[in-house]
Scaffold this active site. Structure first.
Site, PDB file in Angstrom:
ATOM      1  N   PRO A 516      80.618   5.575  53.193  1.00  0.00           N
ATOM      2  CA  PRO A 516      81.079   5.398  54.574  1.00  0.00           C
ATOM      3  C   PRO A 516      80.956   3.948  55.017  1.00  0.00           C
ATOM      4  O   PRO A 516      80.087   3.221  54.536  1.00  0.00           O
ATOM      5  CB  PRO A 516      80.138   6.286  55.391  1.00  0.00           C
ATOM      6  N   ASP A 517      81.845   3.541  55.920  1.00  0.00           N
ATOM      7  CA  ASP A 517      81.661   2.206  56.482  1.00  0.00           C
ATOM      8  C   ASP A 517      80.588   2.299  57.571  1.00  0.00           C
ATOM      9  O   ASP A 517      79.874   3.295  57.665  1.00  0.00           O
ATOM     10  CB  ASP A 517      82.995   1.613  56.964  1.00  0.00           C
ATOM     11  N   PHE A 518      80.477   1.264  58.383  1.00  0.00           N
ATOM     12  CA  PHE A 518      79.397   1.275  59.370  1.00  0.00           C
ATOM     13  C   PHE A 518      79.837   1.778  60.735  1.00  0.00           C
ATOM     14  O   PHE A 518      79.149   2.540  61.375  1.00  0.00           O
ATOM     15  CB  PHE A 518      78.807  -0.141  59.510  1.00  0.00           C
ATOM     16  N   ARG A 519      81.011   1.325  61.169  1.00  0.00           N
ATOM     17  CA  ARG A 519      81.318   1.501  62.578  1.00  0.00           C
ATOM     18  C   ARG A 519      82.458   2.457  62.889  1.00  0.00           C
ATOM     19  O   ARG A 519      82.816   2.609  64.054  1.00  0.00           O
ATOM     20  CB  ARG A 519      81.606   0.130  63.210  1.00  0.00           C
ATOM     21  N   ASN A 590      79.489  -6.392  51.663  1.00  0.00           N
ATOM     22  CA  ASN A 590      79.021  -5.106  51.136  1.00  0.00           C
ATOM     23  C   ASN A 590      77.801  -5.264  50.241  1.00  0.00           C
ATOM     24  O   ASN A 590      77.649  -6.261  49.533  1.00  0.00           O
ATOM     25  CB  ASN A 590      80.152  -4.418  50.373  1.00  0.00           C
ATOM     26  N   ASP A 592      77.024  -2.640  48.193  1.00  0.00           N
ATOM     27  CA  ASP A 592      77.143  -1.526  47.248  1.00  0.00           C
ATOM     28  C   ASP A 592      77.301  -1.982  45.805  1.00  0.00           C
ATOM     29  O   ASP A 592      77.297  -1.175  44.874  1.00  0.00           O
ATOM     30  CB  ASP A 592      78.299  -0.606  47.656  1.00  0.00           C
ATOM     31  N   HIS A 609      75.732 -10.599  52.501  1.00  0.00           N
ATOM     32  CA  HIS A 609      74.637  -9.843  53.107  1.00  0.00           C
ATOM     33  C   HIS A 609      73.636  -9.353  52.066  1.00  0.00           C
ATOM     34  O   HIS A 609      72.943  -8.371  52.257  1.00  0.00           O
ATOM     35  CB  HIS A 609      75.189  -8.678  53.935  1.00  0.00           C
TER      36      HIS A 609
HETATM   37  P1  OAD Z   1      82.485  -1.926  59.704  1.00  0.00           P
HETATM   38  O1  OAD Z   1      82.166  -0.492  59.565  1.00  0.00           O
HETATM   39  O2  OAD Z   1      82.010  -2.604  60.919  1.00  0.00           O
HETATM   40  O3  OAD Z   1      84.056  -2.134  59.620  1.00  0.00           O
HETATM   41  C1  OAD Z   1      84.826  -1.542  58.610  1.00  0.00           C
HETATM   42  C2  OAD Z   1      86.282  -1.751  58.940  1.00  0.00           C
HETATM   43  O4  OAD Z   1      87.046  -1.225  57.876  1.00  0.00           O
HETATM   44  C3  OAD Z   1      86.734  -1.048  60.198  1.00  0.00           C
HETATM   45  O5  OAD Z   1      87.583  -1.895  60.941  1.00  0.00           O
HETATM   46  C4  OAD Z   1      87.478   0.166  59.677  1.00  0.00           C
HETATM   47  O6  OAD Z   1      88.524   0.564  60.539  1.00  0.00           O
HETATM   48  C5  OAD Z   1      88.030  -0.359  58.382  1.00  0.00           C
HETATM   49  N1  OAD Z   1      88.241   0.706  57.393  1.00  0.00           N
HETATM   50  C6  OAD Z   1      87.354   1.613  56.959  1.00  0.00           C
HETATM   51  N2  OAD Z   1      87.895   2.396  56.016  1.00  0.00           N
HETATM   52  C7  OAD Z   1      89.167   1.980  55.868  1.00  0.00           C
HETATM   53  C8  OAD Z   1      90.257   2.397  55.062  1.00  0.00           C
HETATM   54  N3  OAD Z   1      90.140   3.392  54.196  1.00  0.00           N
HETATM   55  N4  OAD Z   1      91.410   1.741  55.188  1.00  0.00           N
HETATM   56  C9  OAD Z   1      91.547   0.719  56.058  1.00  0.00           C
HETATM   57  N5  OAD Z   1      90.557   0.277  56.825  1.00  0.00           N
HETATM   58  C10 OAD Z   1      89.382   0.887  56.755  1.00  0.00           C
HETATM   59  O7  OAD Z   1      81.969  -2.646  58.390  1.00  0.00           O
HETATM   60  P2  OAD Z   1      81.761  -4.213  58.124  1.00  0.00           P
HETATM   61  O8  OAD Z   1      82.717  -5.028  58.886  1.00  0.00           O
HETATM   62  O9  OAD Z   1      81.705  -4.403  56.674  1.00  0.00           O
HETATM   63  O10 OAD Z   1      75.325  -5.173  57.465  1.00  0.00           O
HETATM   64  O11 OAD Z   1      80.311  -4.422  58.723  1.00  0.00           O
HETATM   65  C11 OAD Z   1      79.670  -5.657  58.604  1.00  0.00           C
HETATM   66  C12 OAD Z   1      78.181  -5.521  58.484  1.00  0.00           C
HETATM   67  O12 OAD Z   1      77.688  -4.672  59.521  1.00  0.00           O
HETATM   68  C13 OAD Z   1      77.722  -4.866  57.225  1.00  0.00           C
HETATM   69  O13 OAD Z   1      77.602  -5.783  56.173  1.00  0.00           O
HETATM   70  C14 OAD Z   1      76.408  -4.251  57.588  1.00  0.00           C
HETATM   71  C15 OAD Z   1      76.624  -3.874  59.028  1.00  0.00           C
HETATM   72  O14 OAD Z   1      75.545  -4.029  59.862  1.00  0.00           O
HETATM   73  C16 OAD Z   1      74.410  -4.934  56.486  1.00  0.00           C
HETATM   74  O15 OAD Z   1      74.574  -4.111  55.642  1.00  0.00           O
HETATM   75  C17 OAD Z   1      73.203  -5.762  56.491  1.00  0.00           C
END
Ligand code: OAD
Length: 835
Positions: A516-519, A590, A592, A609
């Protein structure tokens, strides 16, 4: 009828008006309570030095632009900034004299441990005693007690102050405790021997200038807001021991207790890592920035936003109609008939002038229209009381004249003028420390709204939005406009115009691998942390929080450790960029490890990170065997440092920690890039997010994401910016098809995922039907973190895709785990949290 000059000016103004009136996010307003408190302190600050009497400065020329890290600044000031300072007076006032004693107590360079002698501790205490004896500090103490942020007992307050300002901490993770709030803010430090960090105090500036360690290069200011020699806050450029600080802002003449009082208040009132408060103090509007480093101050400084000069100078420069000048002077006018018409026109002109001012300031400040809009929007939300033309009979007007002061509404004209311009000065400060950008980024548990709200899914000449449709299960066939950004960028690549591609990536590139992503609301990691009982989602990656209680992070780490997931088509696309010799560098947020796993070599990768590949003590940074740390964490034990007994953690960069040194490659890479691809990130975390703004202005930037983020939220997009919104695997696959790389990527992926790694060629391996490696899952609703359930993305190549499967033996991340070694020890997780 209005004279011609006013009319022609008006035409221009209307155009400008149209440019600045687009909707934007609301931004930070003036904090009235703190403005009131700080103005009180300003009045109580009887130790403030008087310009022209106690000291004189010579501003000389305006400094030019110098990038951070560039130490060749042109000198626009042949003389020192301080022409004279009454040193006897400084020595007579206890707070200054004790303050000056502290200035030689520190090692200049970060990375060199501080050794605080008993005498120095005494000096610190004497200084705090002197500060606490001032009316300024007494008032602040009273305020903090009334708000519940301090206790009335003076010893407790002093110990609070000691921790905030003098407690030592690590700035450079490779050394002992090398810094503290006082050193950083008031004395200054040098970072990596290449740049100045902190150094925001005028007394230190004067003393260092006198010793010829500081060379003043000139002031920094907007054209319409030139500083005066009696200003108490200045933006300056200078060098210190040969290193240049491109812009540094400082109070001038203010007493140490005044500065300590301001920053301590903001520090104690807020728990965020970085807090910015907009306040009006005396004649100025300023932002006070306070960044915490655990229980201490990491940095603190003022940023001048506007002064009363700005409005005055604007009026001088624009060919305003005389009636407009009357209105700008703040008078309320009651007019009838033709006079009313004329004043009404003048009022419109005044409105435009104010907007131009906002626009102009933003242009100067960074060429960023969104700032102009933001600034305008902020001002527009305030009551418009500057000018007022009312239609009244003459007798009504006469009556009104008598009550004129009330006509101006809650704020006086003067204070309104101070609020007119409001724009951030993009000081490049603490570029290495990780933080969440903007308030919106700091998610609360309640955040469950659509991520789309963080940016419009707008189209435009350079954008296209594609979504999987029912007729294209899984989204393999999507609507594709040949005019899309993807097509434009593919053309550039095929024409050989992009040979130094920089990729900036985030969690969105790994969702197809089942992570999963974060947000993303609902499925993102931060929406699924409730079981960890943490105050806000990002606390799980907060170093202070970890220091108090590592258990939430360790529970999460058990889920996050690499090993379960496999790279997907997107990772292999980036690897293909490398294979084609086009990848200058990939910057990933990332943790991962999938980039390394798909074969992107170490020298092409910046894991900004950090990663799980190494581990160290969170307090003293002593390295710890990564494999042992992992085993401990996996068995619910706390790995403990043998040197200081504090908790060990994998070298993931937490909020409040420095980014790895490799991250600084960006200063070479981004100016060299000829194409920037931004993928799968919300661009909410600084300093990473700002990287995308550091390519040359002519360099194409392509965003591949589900929604518009960062600078791609601008409507219309900046020329040269392209975006393709939709599911990343689909988008990247179409991109690859346009480039003619798709089958090569499939082959590469098949060869690696089957364990047959060919470094120089990628034999075509036909895939089992229905097992298209390009098709990863998109995020699915998870339970808890949901990683187990989602760990086997559809389309992954068996058997390595199964949870627990290891990557190829050449996996460098795993190799480095065993390379790191140190004495190690573990204790049960259930033991009380380590410090
Ligand atoms: P976010 O979860 O903030 O953003 C992920 C982005 O990817 C979002 O805009 C989603 O819409 C998009 N996304 C997810 N899945 C997708 C898909 N299948 N196709 C297209 N777009 C997709 O993650 P990051 O920006 O990486 O810190 O977050 C940055 C940092 O915040 C991370 O490195 C983490 C966190 O706190 C640490 O791990 C220390």
């Amino acid at each position: 009828m209005a004279p011609r000059s006013a009319m022609s000016c008006f035409g221009l103004l209307v155009i400008m008006l149209a440019m600045v009136s687009l909707p934007i996010d609301a931004s930070q307003a003036v904090n009235q309570e703190l403005s009131d408190l700080f103005n009180e302190l300003w009045k109580l600050d009887t130790n403030r030095m008087k310009p022209g009497t106690d000291y004189t400065i010579s501003l000389q020329g305006k400094a030019g632009y110098v990038s951070q890290g560039n130490n060749n600044a042109r000198d626009h000031a042949s003389s020192p900034l301080f022409s004279s300072v009454d040193e006897n007076k400084l020595k007579r006032i206890t707070t200054y004299s004790r303050f000056m004693k502290l200035l030689d107590n520190y090692e200049r360079s970060t990375g060199v441990a501080e050794h605080v002698t008993a005498d120095e501790v005494t000096e610190n205490n004497l200084f705090l005693d002197a500060v606490m004896g001032t009316e300024v500090m007494k008032r602040v103490h009273k305020y903090l007690v009334s708000k519940g942020f301090s206790r009335s007992d003076l010893r407790t307050f002093k110990s609070q102050l000691y921790t905030i300002w003098f407690r030592l901490y690590h700035r450079d993770r490779n050394a002992g405790e090398d810094s503290c709030g006082f050193e950083h803010v008031f004395v200054g430090e040098t970072k990596f021997g290449t740049e100045i960090a902190g150094f925001h105090n005028w007394v230190q500036f004067y003393l260092q200038e006198k010793s010829r360690n500081v060379d003043y290069k000139g002031y920094k200011a907007r054209d319409l807001d030139m500083p005066d020699t009696d200003d108490h806050i200045l933006n300056l450029q200078f060098s210190w021991h040969g290193l240049v600080k491109p812009v540094s802002s400082s109070f001038v003449g203010a007493s140490p207790e005044f500065e300590i009082a301001l920053y301590t208040t903001i520090f104690l009132l807020n728990t965020h890592r970085s807090t910015t408060v907009v306040v009006n103090i005396d004649q100025c509007q300023l932002e006070l920035v306070v960044v915490r480093h655990g229980r201490s101050i990491g940095t603190a400084y003022p940023k001048l936003l506007s002064t009363a000069h700005l409005v005055a100078q604007l009026q001088v420069r624009l060919p305003l109609h005389p009636l407009s000048k009357v209105l700008l002077s703040g008078k309320t006018v009651h007019a009838t008939g033709d006079t009313f018409q004329r004043f009404a026109l003048a009022e419109a002109e005044v409105e435009c002038v104010l907007q131009i001012q906002t626009f102009y300031v933003a242009l100067y400040v960074g060429g960023d229209m969104s700032k102009a809009r933001s600034s305008w929007d902020k001002r527009a939300s305030q009551e418009r009381v500057l000018t007022r033309v009312t239609r009244h009979s003459a007798s009504q007007a006469r009556q009104k004249e008598k009550i004129q002061p009330q006509d101006f509404g809650p704020d006086s004209h003067e204070s309104q003028q101070k609020k007119l311009s409001d724009s951030s000065f993009p000081l490049v400060q603490d570029l290495s420390l990780m933080s969440v950008s903007g308030q919106a980024a700091s998610l609360s548990w309640k955040v469950s709204g659509s991520e789309g709200s963080s940016g419009p899914n707008h189209g435009g000449p350079s954008s296209s939005v594609t979504k999987p449709t029912e007729s294209s299960p899984g989204g393999s066939t999507v609507k594709h406009s040949p005019q899309s950004g993807l097509a434009s960028v593919s053309r550039l690549v095929k024409l050989g115009r992009c040979k130094n591609v920089v990729v900036v990536a985030g969690a969105g590139i790994s969702t197809a691998s089942g992570i999963p992503d974060f947000r993303t609301p609902g499925t993102g990691l931060y929406a699924n942390l409730a079981k960890y009982d943490i105050p806000y989602p990002e606390a799980v990656f907060n170093i202070d929080y970890f220091s108090n209680d590592p258990r939430p992070f360790f529970s999460l780490a058990k889920e996050l450790y690499p090993g379960t997931h496999r790279p997907n088509y997107i990772h292999y696309f980036i690897q293909m960029l490398h294979h084609k010799g086009l990848l200058l560098r990939m910057y990933t947020q990332n943790i991962d490890g999938l980039e390394k796993m798909c074969g992107i070599p170490d020298d092409k990768l910046v894991e900004a990170h950090g990663s799980f590949a190494t581990a160290s003590c969170h307090l003293c940074y002593t390295p710890f065997c990564a494999q042992e740390a992992k085993s401990a964490i996996m068995s619910d034990m706390v790995p403990v440092c043998t040197f200081c007994e504090a908790t060990v953690k994998p070298d993931i960069v937490f909020f409040g920690e420095d980014l790895p040194e490799k991250y600084f490659l960006h200063s070479k890479d981004f100016p060299k890039a000829d194409l920037l691809i931004v993928m799968g990130t919300s661009l909410q975390i600084e300093p990473f997010a700002s990287l995308v703004n550091t390519v040359r202005s002519t360099v194409p930037r392509l965003l591949l994401n589900r929604n518009a983020v960062g600078p791609f939220q601008k409507v219309p997009l900046k020329r040269g910016d392209y975006m393709e919104l939709g599911d990343l695997v689909d988008t990247v696959r179409r991109f690859a098809e346009m480039l003619g790389w798709h089958s090569e990527i499939q082959d590469l992926m098949a060869s690696r995922e089957n364990g047959t790694v060919h470094t120089s060629s990628f034999p075509a391996i036909s895939l089992p039907s229905g097992n298209d490696p390009g098709r990863g899952t998109t995020q699915t609703k998870t339970t808890g973190l949901g990683r187990r359930g989602a760990s086997e993305p559809s389309g992954r190549l068996p058997p390595k895709s199964r949870p627990g499967a290891r990557g190829p033996s050449s996996n460098s991340s795993e190799k480095s785990e065993s390379e790191t070694d140190s004495k190690s020890t573990v204790s049960a997780v259930s033991s009380s949290p380590s410090t």
